[in-house]
Design an enzyme around this catalytic site. Structure first.
Site, PDB file in Angstrom:
ATOM      1  N   LYS A  89       0.844  -1.204   0.000  1.00  0.00           N
ATOM      2  CA  LYS A  89       0.000   0.000   0.000  1.00  0.00           C
ATOM      3  C   LYS A  89       0.876   1.249   0.000  1.00  0.00           C
ATOM      4  O   LYS A  89       1.890   1.299   0.702  1.00  0.00           O
ATOM      5  CB  LYS A  89      -0.916  -0.019   1.227  1.00  0.00           C
ATOM      6  CG  LYS A  89      -1.951   1.107   1.265  1.00  0.00           C
ATOM      7  CD  LYS A  89      -2.867   0.947   2.476  1.00  0.00           C
ATOM      8  CE  LYS A  89      -3.929   2.029   2.551  1.00  0.00           C
ATOM      9  NZ  LYS A  89      -4.835   1.860   3.709  1.00  0.00           N
ATOM     10  N   SER A 112      -9.696   1.803   2.765  1.00  0.00           N
ATOM     11  CA  SER A 112      -8.847   2.575   1.878  1.00  0.00           C
ATOM     12  C   SER A 112      -7.794   1.756   1.134  1.00  0.00           C
ATOM     13  O   SER A 112      -7.162   2.251   0.197  1.00  0.00           O
ATOM     14  CB  SER A 112      -8.137   3.663   2.694  1.00  0.00           C
ATOM     15  OG  SER A 112      -7.282   3.087   3.683  1.00  0.00           O
ATOM     16  N   SER A 170     -10.050  -0.516   6.793  1.00  0.00           N
ATOM     17  CA  SER A 170      -9.398  -0.300   5.496  1.00  0.00           C
ATOM     18  C   SER A 170      -8.731  -1.523   4.887  1.00  0.00           C
ATOM     19  O   SER A 170      -8.352  -1.499   3.722  1.00  0.00           O
ATOM     20  CB  SER A 170      -8.370   0.831   5.612  1.00  0.00           C
ATOM     21  OG  SER A 170      -9.016   2.070   5.743  1.00  0.00           O
TER      22      SER A 170
END
Length: 476
Positions: free
Chosen positions: A70, A145, A169
């Protein structure tokens, strides 16, 4: 072309048959043809890294295995954009703790995945680099996210990935994309090198196509780090917990997680999963967690307050995007106005308001008190059962653009995931069915640092169902 959707064990076998370089090249070929915008940056050093593994004969547990990261986790030599214009061009000079551990284990970093700007969102639509598409339906969101991380795993563009989970997330995109995602106990994994959104809530967590790969990754990244004062050495052995047996396990079903607005198809799939556990020898009882009804409001006040403090450091002075201004104050003001997106600005403003002298006690202090009550609800419920089970998300993946203009509706998406972050307990989302052709996630929650029981239950469910083997037709 290389087969997609290989497990870590299959990747390692493939490396023995050919080479780490060839396997990495295969994934890079898949990424090049991608339809989902899952990566912000693809590493130009991945092949070189893989070749070095081959030449040196690295014997680490992940030797030559590719992984996606990420884009809020620091990797030397790769941009760390956080999906924001304000960090455009920023390349960290150090590795996050989890990256150090991965490299020591021999992993090959494929690239950095898309995310909601500064991890603030549930849809991966707020990224400066454009939205990521859900591999199951390219017109729908992958969740957020960590939507890029979940989507690339679901699309076969990486065998597994790292995300971060502040209010769901990792688990939200895992549910929407039909993969497995774990939010570890707060403190189980070091946050050093992760760009902070809300320090007291977030944890780094893995995403993969199966529970075994989650455990493999946790055995690598978990553990104490002196640079993170919240990290704890729990000495947990994750892979050893993977036993196909839930006989005698007590499952609690919190009625508050099945509230108004839950999609009928989601509810049906989750109940079918719970009944499956019963058929395998587990017992079920209803539990009540009344303060969960206030968790969402508490979570957003705390998260936005911490965000307003954390994001004060981004001003264009030392790194990232810098706007022109006639003096320093004008430059900083213009940089932040142009560099941050709408959602990030909204959260900074609301957080600053909640922390202001006139409203601190009314909002922030009260939210902290509610957090304590939510934690007590979890402690009480988990004192009578081994695990809690509920839907990860109340609805399947929604269409891109459907909720982005209505922040409150988007915030409500976190209603079943954010309480877990307030309590700091572990939680995994596993695929448990489909509704309208879209994946549904079952959320399994446990006692602090009892990931072994959480993963054992998830592993047993996986061994007795085939939902985790289903692949999205959009990218197959």
């Amino acid at each position: 072309m290389m087969a997609k959707w290989m497990s870590v064990a299959q990747v390692k076998d493939k490396i023995k048959e050919s080479s780490a370089e060839e396997v990495t090249a295969g994934y890079l070929e898949v990424i090049e043809k991608s339809k989902i915008n899952g990566y912000i940056t693809v590493s130009d050093k991945a092949l070189e890294q893989a070749k070095k593994i081959d030449v040196e004969g690295h014997e680490g547990p992940l030797a030559g295995v590719p992984i996606a990261i990420k884009d809020n986790i620091s990797v030397v030599g790769l941009p760390n954009s956080c999906g924001s214009k304000i960090l455009e061009g920023y390349v960290p000079p150090f590795n996050a703790h989890v990256i150090e551990k991965l490299l020591d284990a021999g992993a090959v970093i494929l690239g950095k995945t898309n995310l909601d700007e500064f991890a603030m969102g549930s849809s991966t639509e707020t990224s400066y680099y454009g939205p990521t598409a859900n591999p199951w339906d390219l017109e729908r969101v992958p969740g957020g996210s960590s939507g890029g991380s979940a989507a690339v795993v679901a699309a076969g563009e990486a065998p597994f990935a790292l995300g971060s989970d502040t209010g769901g997330s990792v688990r939200c995109p895992a549910a929407f994309c039909g993969v497995v995602g774990l939010k570890p106990t707060y403190g189980a994994v070091s946050r050093y090198g992760v760009v902070a959104y809300a320090n007291s809530l977030e944890q780094v967590g893995p995403l993969a196509n199966n529970v075994e790969d989650i455990a493999i990754l946790m055995d690598v990244i978990a553990g104490y780090d002196r640079r993170d004062s919240t990290s704890i050495d729990s000495k947990t052995e994750y892979q050893k917990a993977l036993v196909d047996d839930v006989k005698g396990l007590k499952i609690g079903v919190p009625k508050e997680f099945f509230g108004e607005g839950i999609h009928p198809g989601v509810e049906k799939a989750v109940w079918n999963a719970i009944h499956k556990f019963e058929s395998l020898g587990a017992t079920r009882q209803e539990v009540s967690m009344p303060n969960i009804n206030y968790a969402l409001a508490s979570y957003y006040i705390i998260a936005m307050s911490e965000a307003s403090s954390n994001l004060a450091r981004f001003d264009g002075t030392r790194y990232g995007f810098r706007a022109n201004g006639e003096n320093w104050h004008a430059m900083v003001s213009k940089t932040r106005a142009e560099g941050f997106g709408t959602e990030v600005k909204r959260r900074i403003l609301l957080g600053t308001y909640a922390l202001s002298a006139g409203y601190h006690d009314k909002y922030y202090l009260k939210a902290l008190k509610v957090r304590t009550l939510v934690k007590q609800d979890f402690d009480k419920a988990l004192s009578t059962v081994d695990l809690l089970m509920a839907p990860t998300m109340p609805n399947p993946a929604f269409r891109i653009g459907e909720k982005i203009e209505d922040p409150l509706t988007l915030y409500l998406s976190d209603v079943n995931t954010c309480p877990i972050n307030l309590a700091g307990v572990p939680s995994v989302s596993v695929p448990c069915g489909f509704t309208d052709g879209l994946p549904v996630g079952l959320q399994i929650m446990g006692k602090p640092f009892d990931e072994p029981t959480v993963l054992r239950a998830a592993y047993t469910f996986e061994k007795n169902t085939d939902y985790h083997t289903k692949r999205p037709p959009e990218v197959a």
